[in-house]
Design a protein around this motif. Structure first.
Motif, mmCIF file in Angstrom:
data_model
loop_
_atom_site.group_PDB
_atom_site.id
_atom_site.type_symbol
_atom_site.label_atom_id
_atom_site.label_comp_id
_atom_site.label_asym_id
_atom_site.label_seq_id
_atom_site.Cartn_x
_atom_site.Cartn_y
_atom_site.Cartn_z
ATOM 1 N N GLY A 131 34.593 41.459 35.957
ATOM 2 C CA GLY A 131 35.889 40.819 35.743
ATOM 3 C C GLY A 131 35.715 39.474 35.074
ATOM 4 O O GLY A 131 36.423 39.128 34.115
ATOM 5 N N CYS A 132 34.759 38.695 35.573
ATOM 6 C CA CYS A 132 34.469 37.393 34.976
ATOM 7 C C CYS A 132 33.955 37.558 33.551
ATOM 8 O O CYS A 132 34.322 36.797 32.650
ATOM 9 N N LEU A 133 33.088 38.539 33.340
ATOM 10 C CA LEU A 133 32.533 38.759 32.005
ATOM 11 C C LEU A 133 33.622 39.132 31.008
ATOM 12 O O LEU A 133 33.606 38.678 29.855
ATOM 13 N N LEU A 134 34.557 39.974 31.423
ATOM 14 C CA LEU A 134 35.654 40.343 30.534
ATOM 15 C C LEU A 134 36.483 39.112 30.174
ATOM 16 O O LEU A 134 36.840 38.901 29.000
ATOM 17 N N LEU A 160 35.569 51.619 33.745
ATOM 18 C CA LEU A 160 36.540 51.618 32.650
ATOM 19 C C LEU A 160 36.114 50.770 31.454
ATOM 20 O O LEU A 160 36.442 51.097 30.309
ATOM 21 N N PHE A 161 35.396 49.669 31.709
ATOM 22 C CA PHE A 161 35.141 48.718 30.634
ATOM 23 C C PHE A 161 33.664 48.477 30.325
ATOM 24 O O PHE A 161 33.335 48.120 29.195
ATOM 25 N N MET A 162 32.780 48.617 31.304
ATOM 26 C CA MET A 162 31.373 48.311 31.088
ATOM 27 C C MET A 162 30.474 49.381 31.695
ATOM 28 O O MET A 162 29.639 49.083 32.562
ATOM 29 N N PRO A 163 30.622 50.635 31.284
ATOM 30 C CA PRO A 163 29.817 51.703 31.899
ATOM 31 C C PRO A 163 28.321 51.497 31.731
ATOM 32 O O PRO A 163 27.539 51.920 32.578
#
Length: 260
Positions: free
Chosen positions: A227-230, A27-30
């Motif tokens: 998750g941490c990167l976001l 969803l966020f980092m393809p």
């Protein structure tokens, strides 16, 4: 965490692996997922991505909803039917699948057997690159020299032991200097639903993490957990901190891909 025994290398007669892409990457980092595929293909592997995969079930499990987590896991037990390694570019998701999926089915022997068999084939990406593929990143990189800090998620560090894997891979890269920071062993404050339920505590934790990373003088933080990167990336941007974030797979591919 028990020591793991690794196979001597990939099956050259059957060089296939699965990729479990994780819902956050999807969803966020393809691009991180695509870079993970590129790294595996660089080593001569054929990567398969079962279309029916979704979440590992960790958000439901860590929120005290094992029935929901069981339903998520059950829907995917048959997706990885071939006896190939299952590579996960997230330590926390790999930990969920390897250590918790089997326990979700204690009252269902047939499903439990499938979950245990699958769990034995689950590897976090950096773990697989280092201990199974024995990747060689020694060639000269065309990228400029850079300094980075590493962040390892709580689940990856404690359940999969992947901090050492990330350290070894980064330290093997020509032109890359890994700098340790004062809050490296601490949680970034994301913790899945923790950041939603305790946003004030979460905000304080990520502020400390960003401050410690920036105090090193590095402008890039690398992690294998999206998750941490976001969390860190969005907080750094909101604070105006000079810190960019990048998934380990993308960082590795950027450094070695052009030389492959």
């Amino acid at each position: 965490m028990l020591a793991r025994h690794y196979p001597p290398g990939p099956d050259k007669a059957n060089p296939h692996v699965y990729l479990f892409g994780t819902c956050v990457i999807d969803l966020f980092m393809p691009e991180a997922g695509l870079d993970a595929v590129r790294l595996l293909e660089r080593e001569g592997l054929t990567v398969h991505f079962p279309r029916g995969q979704s979440c590992c079930g960790q958000p439901a499990y860590s929120s005290g909803n094992p029935e929901q987590a069981r339903a998520v896991a059950r829907a995917q037990l048959d997706l990885f039917s071939q006896p190939w390694p299952v590579i996960v570019p997230s330590g926390s998701c790999a930990g969920m699948m390897r250590h918790h999926w089997p326990t979700l089915f204690d009252d269902d022997p047939q499903a439990a057997a499938k979950a245990r068999e699958l769990a034995e084939r689950v590897y976090e990406l950096s773990e697989f690159l280092l201990h199974v593929l024995h990747v060689n990143f020694a060639q000269t990189s065309s990228q400029p020299d850079e300094q980075v800090v590493l962040h390892t998620s709580c689940g990856a560090r404690r359940e999969m032991g992947t901090r050492g894997h990330g350290v070894a891979l980064l330290d093997a890269l020509p032109g890359v200097t890994r700098v340790e920071h004062a809050h490296e062993s601490e949680c970034c404050g994301f913790g899945g639903t923790f950041s939603l339920k305790h946003d004030d505590i979460s905000g304080a934790m990520v502020t400390d993490k960003i401050a410690a990373a920036c105090a090193t003088g590095c402008e890039r933080l690398v992690s294998a957990d999206c998750g941490c990167l976001l969390n860190i990336g969005h907080a750094a941007k909101r604070q105006g901190a000079p810190l960019q974030v990048e998934h380990l797979a993308s960082f590795l591919w950027r450094r070695v891909g052009a030389a492959a």
